[in-house]
Design a protein around this motif. Structure first.
Motif, PDB file in Angstrom:
ATOM      1  N   VAL A 187       0.849  -1.196   0.000  1.00 57.36           N
ATOM      2  CA  VAL A 187       0.000   0.000   0.000  1.00 57.36           C
ATOM      3  C   VAL A 187       0.885   1.247   0.000  1.00 57.36           C
ATOM      4  CG1 VAL A 187      -1.743   1.304   1.270  1.00 57.36           C
ATOM      5  CG2 VAL A 187      -1.876  -1.194   1.160  1.00 57.36           C
ATOM      6  N   THR A 188       0.515   2.228  -0.815  1.00 57.26           N
ATOM      7  CA  THR A 188       1.308   3.453  -0.902  1.00 57.26           C
ATOM      8  C   THR A 188       0.385   4.644  -1.132  1.00 57.26           C
ATOM      9  OG1 THR A 188       3.246   4.461  -1.959  1.00 57.26           O
ATOM     10  CG2 THR A 188       1.698   3.321  -3.400  1.00 57.26           C
ATOM     11  N   ALA A 189       0.964   5.826  -1.222  1.00 54.55           N
ATOM     12  CA  ALA A 189       0.202   7.055  -1.462  1.00 54.55           C
ATOM     13  C   ALA A 189       0.956   7.918  -2.459  1.00 54.55           C
ATOM     14  CB  ALA A 189       0.001   7.810  -0.150  1.00 54.55           C
ATOM     15  N   PRO A 190       0.253   8.759  -3.223  1.00 54.30           N
ATOM     16  CA  PRO A 190       0.899   9.545  -4.282  1.00 54.30           C
ATOM     17  C   PRO A 190       1.840  10.620  -3.737  1.00 54.30           C
ATOM     18  CG  PRO A 190      -1.486   9.423  -4.602  1.00 54.30           C
ATOM     19  CD  PRO A 190      -1.207   8.937  -3.224  1.00 54.30           C
ATOM     20  N   ALA A 224       9.457   7.350   1.578  1.00 55.84           N
ATOM     21  CA  ALA A 224       9.090   5.945   1.402  1.00 55.84           C
ATOM     22  C   ALA A 224       8.350   5.723   0.084  1.00 55.84           C
ATOM     23  CB  ALA A 224       8.214   5.493   2.573  1.00 55.84           C
ATOM     24  N   ASN A 225       8.788   4.713  -0.652  1.00 55.49           N
ATOM     25  CA  ASN A 225       8.124   4.278  -1.890  1.00 55.49           C
ATOM     26  C   ASN A 225       8.215   5.293  -3.027  1.00 55.49           C
ATOM     27  OD1 ASN A 225       7.312   2.036  -0.397  1.00 55.49           O
ATOM     28  ND2 ASN A 225       5.344   2.960   0.129  1.00 55.49           N
ATOM     29  N   TYR A 226       9.096   6.277  -2.901  1.00 60.14           N
ATOM     30  CA  TYR A 226       9.171   7.302  -3.956  1.00 60.14           C
ATOM     31  C   TYR A 226       9.584   6.672  -5.291  1.00 60.14           C
ATOM     32  CZ  TYR A 226       9.723  11.932  -5.966  1.00 60.14           C
ATOM     33  OH  TYR A 226       9.575  13.060  -6.748  1.00 60.14           O
ATOM     34  N   LEU A 227      10.641   5.871  -5.257  1.00 64.28           N
ATOM     35  CA  LEU A 227      11.074   5.159  -6.461  1.00 64.28           C
ATOM     36  C   LEU A 227      10.002   4.174  -6.924  1.00 64.28           C
ATOM     37  CD1 LEU A 227      13.389   4.083  -8.447  1.00 64.28           C
ATOM     38  CD2 LEU A 227      13.753   2.353  -6.664  1.00 64.28           C
ATOM     39  N   GLU A 228       9.508   3.370  -6.002  1.00 63.40           N
ATOM     40  CA  GLU A 228       8.566   2.309  -6.339  1.00 63.40           C
ATOM     41  C   GLU A 228       7.287   2.865  -6.972  1.00 63.40           C
ATOM     42  OE1 GLU A 228      11.353   0.844  -3.192  1.00 63.40           O
ATOM     43  OE2 GLU A 228      10.203   2.680  -3.538  1.00 63.40           O
ATOM     44  N   ASN A 229       6.804   4.000  -6.448  1.00 60.76           N
ATOM     45  CA  ASN A 229       5.603   4.622  -7.024  1.00 60.76           C
ATOM     46  C   ASN A 229       5.796   4.937  -8.503  1.00 60.76           C
ATOM     47  OD1 ASN A 229       4.478   4.589  -4.471  1.00 60.76           O
ATOM     48  ND2 ASN A 229       3.887   6.746  -4.496  1.00 60.76           N
ATOM     49  N   TYR A 230       6.955   5.518  -8.823  1.00 64.99           N
ATOM     50  CA  TYR A 230       7.155   5.961 -10.205  1.00 64.99           C
ATOM     51  C   TYR A 230       7.354   4.772 -11.144  1.00 64.99           C
ATOM     52  CZ  TYR A 230       8.422   8.929 -14.088  1.00 64.99           C
ATOM     53  OH  TYR A 230       8.432   9.555 -15.313  1.00 64.99           O
ATOM     54  N   THR A 239       4.422  10.352 -20.975  1.00 64.19           N
ATOM     55  CA  THR A 239       4.855  10.861 -19.666  1.00 64.19           C
ATOM     56  C   THR A 239       3.711  11.588 -18.959  1.00 64.19           C
ATOM     57  OG1 THR A 239       5.786  12.855 -20.710  1.00 64.19           O
ATOM     58  CG2 THR A 239       7.287  11.019 -20.307  1.00 64.19           C
ATOM     59  N   ASP A 240       2.825  12.208 -19.726  1.00 60.79           N
ATOM     60  CA  ASP A 240       1.630  12.829 -19.111  1.00 60.79           C
ATOM     61  C   ASP A 240       0.752  11.760 -18.466  1.00 60.79           C
ATOM     62  OD1 ASP A 240       2.401  15.355 -19.859  1.00 60.79           O
ATOM     63  OD2 ASP A 240       1.060  15.492 -21.584  1.00 60.79           O
ATOM     64  N   GLU A 241       0.599  10.617 -19.140  1.00 59.14           N
ATOM     65  CA  GLU A 241      -0.197   9.519 -18.581  1.00 59.14           C
ATOM     66  C   GLU A 241       0.463   8.948 -17.330  1.00 59.14           C
ATOM     67  OE1 GLU A 241      -1.834   6.453 -21.199  1.00 59.14           O
ATOM     68  OE2 GLU A 241      -1.220   7.694 -22.902  1.00 59.14           O
ATOM     69  N   ILE A 242       1.787   8.830 -17.375  1.00 61.33           N
ATOM     70  CA  ILE A 242       2.510   8.309 -16.208  1.00 61.33           C
ATOM     71  C   ILE A 242       2.311   9.221 -15.011  1.00 61.33           C
ATOM     72  CG2 ILE A 242       4.821   7.854 -15.276  1.00 61.33           C
ATOM     73  CD1 ILE A 242       5.595   6.949 -18.150  1.00 61.33           C
ATOM     74  N   TYR A 243       2.433  10.520 -15.255  1.00 64.34           N
ATOM     75  CA  TYR A 243       2.240  11.468 -14.149  1.00 64.34           C
ATOM     76  C   TYR A 243       0.819  11.375 -13.597  1.00 64.34           C
ATOM     77  CZ  TYR A 243       1.729  15.830 -11.591  1.00 64.34           C
ATOM     78  OH  TYR A 243       1.456  16.767 -10.620  1.00 64.34           O
ATOM     79  N   ALA A 244      -0.157  11.304 -14.502  1.00 62.73           N
ATOM     80  CA  ALA A 244      -1.550  11.211 -14.057  1.00 62.73           C
ATOM     81  C   ALA A 244      -1.763   9.963 -13.203  1.00 62.73           C
ATOM     82  CB  ALA A 244      -2.489  11.205 -15.266  1.00 62.73           C
ATOM     83  N   TYR A 245      -1.170   8.848 -13.602  1.00 61.88           N
ATOM     84  CA  TYR A 245      -1.313   7.622 -12.823  1.00 61.88           C
ATOM     85  C   TYR A 245      -0.641   7.773 -11.462  1.00 61.88           C
ATOM     86  CZ  TYR A 245      -1.625   2.672 -11.700  1.00 61.88           C
ATOM     87  OH  TYR A 245      -1.922   1.477 -11.080  1.00 61.88           O
ATOM     88  N   SER A 246       0.535   8.414 -11.450  1.00 65.82           N
ATOM     89  CA  SER A 246       1.261   8.577 -10.184  1.00 65.82           C
ATOM     90  C   SER A 246       0.480   9.396  -9.165  1.00 65.82           C
ATOM     91  CB  SER A 246       2.629   9.230 -10.438  1.00 65.82           C
ATOM     92  OG  SER A 246       2.502  10.624 -10.677  1.00 65.82           O
ATOM     93  N   GLN A 247      -0.477  10.190  -9.639  1.00 70.31           N
ATOM     94  CA  GLN A 247      -1.258  11.035  -8.742  1.00 70.31           C
ATOM     95  C   GLN A 247      -2.463  10.318  -8.129  1.00 70.31           C
ATOM     96  OE1 GLN A 247       0.160  14.195  -7.906  1.00 70.31           O
ATOM     97  NE2 GLN A 247       1.620  12.838  -8.927  1.00 70.31           N
ATOM     98  N   GLN A 248      -2.681   9.074  -8.571  1.00 67.28           N
ATOM     99  CA  GLN A 248      -3.778   8.307  -7.998  1.00 67.28           C
ATOM    100  C   GLN A 248      -3.345   6.911  -7.548  1.00 67.28           C
ATOM    101  OE1 GLN A 248      -6.563   8.159 -11.254  1.00 67.28           O
ATOM    102  NE2 GLN A 248      -5.409   6.583 -12.353  1.00 67.28           N
ATOM    103  N   ILE A 249      -2.043   6.660  -7.560  1.00 69.95           N
ATOM    104  CA  ILE A 249      -1.540   5.337  -7.210  1.00 69.95           C
ATOM    105  C   ILE A 249      -1.890   4.990  -5.759  1.00 69.95           C
ATOM    106  CG2 ILE A 249       0.752   6.173  -6.515  1.00 69.95           C
ATOM    107  CD1 ILE A 249       1.911   3.601  -7.796  1.00 69.95           C
ATOM    108  N   SER A 250      -2.283   3.746  -5.540  1.00 69.32           N
ATOM    109  CA  SER A 250      -2.645   3.300  -4.195  1.00 69.32           C
ATOM    110  C   SER A 250      -1.800   2.126  -3.725  1.00 69.32           C
ATOM    111  CB  SER A 250      -4.123   2.905  -4.149  1.00 69.32           C
ATOM    112  OG  SER A 250      -4.381   1.841  -5.062  1.00 69.32           O
TER     113      SER A 250
END
Length: 541
Positions: A7-10, A32-38, A141-152
């Protein structure tokens, strides 16, 4: 092989720039999880066949070892079955582009912040390259950023670290992780693109000095310049990649490659060509005895002398491209050759589309980047081999080659002023306010302003459009300046002012020629309103 869901947060700041996501090393270490999130965001967004190869490597900087091992685990957790990691984790950006194309991989991760400093207090970057070998396009990269803002959450395999010292295979159920040679295939590519016998013969009576800056090109330089071309190993400086680049700034410029540059400027310099590359191997600096070759001029000279380079002898030489801030020297060459010349925004991804469509063979940027149609990235060692080919063919010094070029085409005197340490808000406000300036009396050398405004680009290959890529002011063909924000930093903003003056008298000093234009440009920008100083932190000319 167990797969864990974490479990993580954006994080709000995971928007990639010109060359991927770049942050301070401590951001990756302490959050925490900064690398893993991206990484998870990248793998969730890309639409690829998970049974096709993916390539992983980096420039050897601090934290790369952790990043590479975690990326292997996340790739396994996400069902990728053919993961290829370079020996010792070392992989240059141009070699990654080649491996993707050579292995028909679907994507590649390069852990690098290019020319930015390394170490615990330096920078780390994550660059995603796609199936053509080039950087991920803006749409992705726009899609990647958008996903990173809602990653759970992210998924990761519960495995031990892979031993990266020797080339071997590891099995994890249906998946295979292969440790591969990151140098050999690139060396073979260079051997196919250049006449090594011609260059080797030239180097029997002419010396090359190359500075790898304790960065990624050390192993490549040894394999190509020493083992293949017979250069004395002592003439390859700083050839061992180090996590902190020996505390130096791995940026090939007269300021940062000072030892090499001072050698070139000394009266008794023993070298015919001196060159350097950067942290991830995609930039180059070319220097002759008492002459620094501006990267814009280097691009123009390679275009004008393309017939000396084996790579360009096998296909029609159809076109060239440069970024907006790069001088118009190559435009003049293209006009003389009767070929197309494209002006693009900064960022190699824009060149990639033109290369894929066979509209160009050669491209370059003022920020020490040059390359051809063999890959979809800029390529530092390749540029050095181009110059060695030209020198070997013309049998002239670097200075003589440049003077002959300027005598034929005229000289585009050029300089870049960097203003570092601005706030992001101040930088953006400067560019926004330029559209409100009074331009009625804007002149330079008695030449009225003929064009000004924010640069926009429509890609001729797919009609995609991008705007606000820099503010340009032209005074006909005689002069111009460009103002833009750099997309490669990790703290605050860097405002860059690019200055260009054309003159048929090619024996003047560049800093003297562009100084009056710099005064005009700084007055127009009114930098003092936004920043504590109008003195540049760096000048390249």
């Amino acid at each position: 092989m167990n797969i864990n869901t974490v479990v993580t947060a954006p994080y709000a700041d995971q928007c990639p720039g010109t060359s991927g996501l770049r942050k301070k090393t401590q951001t990756f270490i302490t959050q925490a999880n900064y690398l893993e999130n991206y990484i998870q965001s990248c793998l969730c967004v890309v639409d690829v066949d998970k049974h096709q190869p993916i390539i992983i490597g980096g420039d050897g900087r601090y934290y790369n070892d952790i990043a590479i091992q975690q990326t292997i685990r996340i790739a396994l957790g996400n069902g990728f079955t053919d993961i290829r990691v370079c020996q010792r984790g070392l992989l240059s950006t141009p070699a990654c582009s080649h491996l993707i194309r050579h292995c028909q991989a679907t994507l590649g991760f390069v852990f690098s912040a290019s020319h930015n400093p390394g170490g615990e207090n330096g920078d780390v970057g994550i660059k995603l390259n796609v199936a053509n070998g080039g950087p991920a396009p803006v749409s992705l990269t726009d899609e990647i950023y958008a996903y990173s803002q809602q990653i759970s959450h992210y998924v990761i395999a519960d495995t031990a670290d892979i031993d990266l010292m020797d080339c071997q295979y590891y099995r994890f159920g249906e998946a295979r992780v292969a440790v591969i040679d990151g140098v050999g295939d690139y060396v073979k590519l260079m051997q196919s693109l250049f006449d090594f016998a011609l260059i080797r013969d030239y180097l029997t009576s002419n010396r090359l000095q190359f500075d790898a800056m304790h960065a990624i090109t050390g192993p490549y330089a040894k394999a190509i310049f020493v083992d293949c071309l017979g250069v004395d190993a002592n003439d390859i400086l700083n050839a061992t990649p180090l996590p902190d680049f020996a505390g130096q700034h791995p940026d090939p410029s007269p300021t940062t490659a000072k030892t090499l540059y001072n050698t070139a400027m000394s009266p008794d310099c023993p070298f015919s060509l001196l060159a350097a590359s950067d942290g991830d191997g995609d930039r180059n600096m070319i220097v002759g005895h008492k002459l620094f070759v501006n990267p814009s001029d280097s691009l123009a000279v390679i275009a004008a002398n393309h017939t000396a380079i084996k790579q360009f002898q096998s296909l029609p030489f159809v076109g060239v491209a440069r970024s907006l801030p790069t001088s118009r020297a190559v435009d003049v060459v293209a006009n003389a050759l009767g070929i197309d010349c494209y002006e693009t925004p900064t960022g190699w991804k824009f060149f990639g589309n033109l290369l894929d469509a066979n509209r160009i063979n050669l491209c370059g940027e003022e920020s020490f980047g040059t390359s051809g149609h063999h890959i979809r990235e800029k390529d530092g060692i390749w540029a050095v081999l181009c110059w060695l080919s030209i020198l070997a063919t013309q049998k002239q010094s670097v200075s003589a080659v440049m003077q002959s070029h300027w005598a034929r085409f005229g000289r585009h005197y050029y300089a870049r002023y960097d203003f570092e340490g601005l706030s992001v808000q101040a930088g953006e406000q400067i560019l926004a306010d330029l559209t409100q300036k009074d331009t009625k009396s804007l002149q330079f050398n008695q030449q009225d302003c003929t064009e000004l405004g924010h640069f926009s680009y429509t890609d001729p290959t797919n009609q995609s459009h991008i705007s606000h890529q820099g503010y340009q002011v032209k005074f006909g063909e005689s002069a111009r300046f460009v103002v833009r924000l750099s997309g490669t930093g990790t703290v605050g903003a860097t405002l860059r002012l690019y200055l260009e003056v054309f003159d048929s008298d090619f024996m003047q000093q560049p800093d003297v020629v562009v100084a009056p234009l710099a005064q005009h440009a700084l007055a127009f920008i009114d930098l003092a309103r936004y920043h504590h100083t109008t003195q540049p932190t760096a000048i390249v000319c």
